[in-house]
Design a protein around this motif. Structure first.
Motif, short mmCIF file in Angstrom:
data_model
loop_
_atom_site.label_atom_id
_atom_site.label_comp_id
_atom_site.label_asym_id
_atom_site.label_seq_id
_atom_site.Cartn_x
_atom_site.Cartn_y
_atom_site.Cartn_z
N PHE A 1 0.83 -1.21 0.00
CA PHE A 1 0.00 0.00 0.00
C PHE A 1 0.87 1.26 0.00
N PHE A 2 1.90 1.28 0.82
CA PHE A 2 2.76 2.46 0.89
C PHE A 2 3.60 2.61 -0.39
N LEU A 3 3.96 1.50 -1.02
CA LEU A 3 4.59 1.58 -2.33
C LEU A 3 3.65 2.23 -3.33
N ALA A 4 2.37 1.85 -3.28
CA ALA A 4 1.39 2.41 -4.19
C ALA A 4 1.21 3.91 -3.97
N VAL A 5 1.22 4.34 -2.71
CA VAL A 5 1.08 5.77 -2.43
C VAL A 5 2.21 6.55 -3.08
N GLY A 6 3.44 6.07 -2.93
CA GLY A 6 4.57 6.76 -3.55
C GLY A 6 4.51 6.75 -5.06
N ALA A 7 4.18 5.61 -5.67
CA ALA A 7 4.16 5.51 -7.12
C ALA A 7 3.04 6.34 -7.73
N VAL A 8 1.83 6.25 -7.16
CA VAL A 8 0.68 7.00 -7.69
C VAL A 8 0.90 8.50 -7.52
N ALA B 1 3.64 9.08 1.43
CA ALA B 1 3.69 7.70 1.94
C ALA B 1 4.01 7.70 3.43
N GLY B 2 4.93 8.56 3.86
CA GLY B 2 5.22 8.67 5.29
C GLY B 2 4.02 9.17 6.07
N LEU B 3 3.29 10.12 5.49
CA LEU B 3 2.09 10.62 6.16
C LEU B 3 1.03 9.53 6.30
N ALA B 4 0.89 8.69 5.27
CA ALA B 4 -0.05 7.58 5.36
C ALA B 4 0.34 6.62 6.47
N GLY B 5 1.64 6.35 6.60
CA GLY B 5 2.09 5.50 7.71
C GLY B 5 1.86 6.14 9.05
N LEU B 6 2.03 7.45 9.13
CA LEU B 6 1.80 8.15 10.39
C LEU B 6 0.33 8.14 10.78
N ALA C 1 4.98 5.14 16.23
CA ALA C 1 4.57 6.09 15.20
C ALA C 1 5.75 6.52 14.34
N ARG C 2 6.89 6.76 14.99
CA ARG C 2 8.06 7.21 14.25
C ARG C 2 8.60 6.13 13.31
N VAL C 3 8.63 4.89 13.78
CA VAL C 3 9.16 3.84 12.92
C VAL C 3 8.21 3.55 11.76
N PHE C 4 6.89 3.70 11.96
CA PHE C 4 5.96 3.57 10.85
C PHE C 4 6.16 4.69 9.85
N LEU C 5 6.45 5.89 10.34
CA LEU C 5 6.71 7.02 9.46
C LEU C 5 7.95 6.75 8.60
N VAL C 6 9.04 6.33 9.22
CA VAL C 6 10.28 6.09 8.48
C VAL C 6 10.12 4.93 7.50
N SER C 7 9.51 3.84 7.96
CA SER C 7 9.33 2.67 7.10
C SER C 7 8.46 3.00 5.90
N SER C 8 7.42 3.78 6.11
CA SER C 8 6.53 4.15 5.00
C SER C 8 7.22 5.07 4.01
N MET C 9 8.09 5.95 4.49
CA MET C 9 8.84 6.81 3.58
C MET C 9 9.80 5.99 2.71
N TYR C 10 10.43 5.00 3.31
CA TYR C 10 11.26 4.08 2.51
C TYR C 10 10.42 3.39 1.45
N ALA C 11 9.23 2.94 1.83
CA ALA C 11 8.36 2.27 0.87
C ALA C 11 7.91 3.22 -0.22
N GLY C 12 7.62 4.47 0.13
CA GLY C 12 7.23 5.44 -0.88
C GLY C 12 8.33 5.67 -1.91
N LEU C 13 9.57 5.79 -1.45
CA LEU C 13 10.68 5.94 -2.39
C LEU C 13 10.85 4.69 -3.25
N SER C 14 10.68 3.54 -2.65
CA SER C 14 10.74 2.29 -3.41
C SER C 14 9.64 2.24 -4.47
N GLY C 15 8.45 2.74 -4.13
CA GLY C 15 7.37 2.78 -5.11
C GLY C 15 7.67 3.69 -6.29
#
Length: 416
Positions: free
Chosen positions: A89-96, A132-137, A260-274
């Motif tokens: 899902f977080f990959l999709a947020v970054g790609a879209v 993507a980080g905001l979605a994880g947050l 919350a912080r680790v979800f933010l960081v992990s989601s930002m990584y996923a967004g860049l990967s997307g």
């Protein structure tokens, strides 16, 4: 009571055990070897596009993007111990976000209703990572109240929501047919086949070569940031959180804030990967962000080694490159066939292979590929240790002396 002085006999010399312990040479030599190997690997990656064709460069760029996402998921699952199946899902947020922000409005035929802001691609990449980080947050309050399989099931809902949105939000995502990803450019330099024409040592640097270096730089930055994070006080607090939330809370760690912080960081990584995934494929589609993608990322970090940043990169290399290699060499591999022919498809054959690898690693090497590499390195160092001055054993502790701590206390702990 008078002090007693003990004198040594004439001609006696101090024993080697009483001498001040010297710094062991094997540790220093091991560090030199480590840096030498790192420099050699970096040099190899830098000159790689000069000697290999487009297939290998495209495969490498796909590995770079997947490795960034795997590092982010490993921070969440391997370091903090929070099971998440929402990585797709977080990959999709970054790609879209990237395709919409940097894409143009309009289109041909059924895609005439597409919308786009037409902003520079670097803006689309940055905004996609932030969204993507905001979605994880936003999801982190739910994650803070759940753990284990319950968190995994809750995160699973995000994947189905994401696929539904991509299928139905046609003006932004392109719907079922998907949408082309705009070429990346940075300060007027286009990462495409031309504009400008570029030659290095007589080798034309087209889109594949340029994207290779883009992915390599981003992976190095993501890797160094994750390593430094784990070595810092917040990183040790996250590891304490994985071992026991109660113990972490007693030591002063704010459990909900760190989740919350680790979800933010992990989601930002996923967004860049997307974003890198969209650049690698050239388009986005609903089937690119299904539950299978989340499972593949879990396979990457399990194969590589939970909690290991380097292991996440190795796992991404194994899981991402294997289907591409099978597809490229399907005509010479037994039981593997090209698309549309009899036999096992390359994608399925790759899944069978790394599925079996996961079972073997869980049974015989729970630390993953990174653990196996570390064990081989330790054996090599132990084999070289007696070369100078015998075995490098630490000096015995004096009676009454306090033991030296191996690391600083975690966030909020009391060392007294």
């Amino acid at each position: 009571m008078s002090e007693q002085t003990v004198s040594r006999p004439a001609g006696a010399t101090r024993s080697p055990a009483a001498a001040a312990p010297a710094r062991p040479a094997p540790a220093r030599s091991g560090s030199v070897v480590k840096w030498a190997l790192t420099a050699a690997l970096l040099l190899f990656l830098l000159v790689f596009p000069l000697y290999f064709d487009e297939f290998w460069l495209r495969t490498g760029f796909a590995v770079f993007g997947a490795a960034i996402g795997a590092i982010g998921l490993n921070l969440l699952v391997g370091t903090t111990g929070q099971l998440s199946l929402a990585h797709a899902f977080f990959l999709a947020v970054g790609a879209v976000s990237y395709t919409y922000i940097s894409g143009e409005s309009g289109g041909l035929g059924t895609r005439a209703g597409l919308e786009g802001l037409g902003l520079p691609p670097v803006v689309g990449m940055v905004v996609g990572v932030l969204l993507a980080g905001l979605a994880g947050l936003v999801f982190s309050p739910i994650a803070a109240r759940l753990r284990g399989i319950y968190l995994g099931v809750a995160s699973l809902a995000l994947v189905f929501i994401g696929v539904h949105v991509i299928n139905t939000w046609t003006p932004v995502t392109g719907g079922f047919n998907g949408r082309a990803a705009p070429e990346f450019s940075l300060f007027g330099f286009t990462f495409g086949n031309s504009d400008p024409q570029l030659f290095v040592l007589g080798v034309p640097f087209r889109e594949a070569e340029r994207l290779w270096y883009l992915g390599l730089v981003l992976l190095i930055v993501a890797y160094v940031f994750a390593r430094n994070l784990l070595r810092s006080r917040p990183g040790r607090a996250l590891q304490t959180l994985r071992d026991s939330e109660v113990a972490a809370s007693v030591m002063g760690v704010n459990v909900q804030a760190y989740k919350a912080r680790v979800f933010l960081v992990s989601s930002m990584y996923a967004g860049l990967s997307g974003v890198l995934y969209a650049l690698s494929i050239g388009s986005i589609a609903p089937e690119s962000f299904t539950l299978l993608v989340s499972v593949q990322y879990l396979a990457m970090i399990v194969l590589g080694g939970l909690g290991s940043v380097g292991g996440a990169v190795l796992g991404a290399l194994f899981v991402t490159a294997l289907p591409l290699l099978f597809q490229q060499y399907a005509d010479v591999l037994p039981l593997v066939s090209a698309p549309g022919q009899g036999g096992i498809a390359a994608g399925f054959a790759a899944r069978f292979l790394y599925g079996a690898a996961i079972i073997l690693i869980v049974l015989f090497e729970p630390a993953g590929l990174a653990g196996a590499a570390q064990r081989l390195t330790s054996r090599f160092r132990r084999g070289r240790a007696p070369a100078r001055g015998g075995p490098a054993t630490p000096p015995p502790e004096q009676p009454g002396s306090a033991p030296t701590p191996s690391d600083r206390p975690a966030q909020g702990s009391n060392p007294r």
